[in-house]
Design an enzyme around this catalytic site. Structure first.
Site, PDB file in Angstrom:
ATOM      1  N   CYS A 180       0.870  -1.180   0.000  1.00  0.00           N
ATOM      2  CA  CYS A 180       0.000   0.000   0.000  1.00  0.00           C
ATOM      3  C   CYS A 180       0.908   1.231   0.000  1.00  0.00           C
ATOM      4  O   CYS A 180       2.044   1.170  -0.456  1.00  0.00           O
ATOM      5  CB  CYS A 180      -0.952  -0.023   1.199  1.00  0.00           C
ATOM      6  SG  CYS A 180      -0.124   0.120   2.795  1.00  0.00           S
ATOM      7  N   ARG A 181       0.437   2.312   0.550  1.00  0.00           N
ATOM      8  CA  ARG A 181       1.219   3.546   0.557  1.00  0.00           C
ATOM      9  C   ARG A 181       2.373   3.460   1.554  1.00  0.00           C
ATOM     10  O   ARG A 181       3.506   3.767   1.236  1.00  0.00           O
ATOM     11  CB  ARG A 181       0.294   4.720   0.894  1.00  0.00           C
ATOM     12  CG  ARG A 181       0.983   6.067   0.940  1.00  0.00           C
ATOM     13  CD  ARG A 181      -0.043   7.187   1.161  1.00  0.00           C
ATOM     14  NE  ARG A 181       0.630   8.445   1.393  1.00  0.00           N
ATOM     15  CZ  ARG A 181       0.961   8.896   2.593  1.00  0.00           C
ATOM     16  NH1 ARG A 181       0.682   8.197   3.678  1.00  0.00           N
ATOM     17  NH2 ARG A 181       1.568  10.054   2.725  1.00  0.00           N
TER      18      ARG A 181
END
Length: 99
Positions: free
Chosen positions: A63-64
């Site tokens: 993810c981020r």
């Protein structure tokens, strides 16, 4: 066992066929991605059929920053997925490393 961005980059550079899943939102994916399959975290429970065949294979989730993918990893493990690895630091670390 989780995976570092360095290990992931090395494996991608070797051309390994990886089961890579991005659990960010579509707008984040559109801004920058490394070729993973996009399944936003909120949609994961409803889209398990798309990855059912991977239940006993290694799955790399990112993810981020590593937080959402950590939650996705826990969820998949609770659903019987046995080889789920979180990409530590996520795309922030990936970009910070200049990859």
């Amino acid at each position: 066992m989780d995976i570092t961005i360095e290990e992931l980059k090395e494996r991608l550079d070797k051309g390994e066929a990886l089961n890579l899943i991005d659990v960010r939102e579509e707008y984040e994916f559109d801004e920058f991605n490394i070729g993973a399959k996009l399944i936003p975290l909120g949609e994961l429970p409803d889209r398990l059929d798309e990855i059912e065949a991977l239940k006993d294979q290694e799955i790399l989730i990112h993810c981020r920053s590593g937080a959402r993918s950590g939650r996705a990893k826990e969820y998949l493990e609770s659903e019987g997925y046995t080889k789920v690895r979180n990409v530590l630091g996520g795309m922030l670390a990936w970009q910070a490393a200049g990859y």
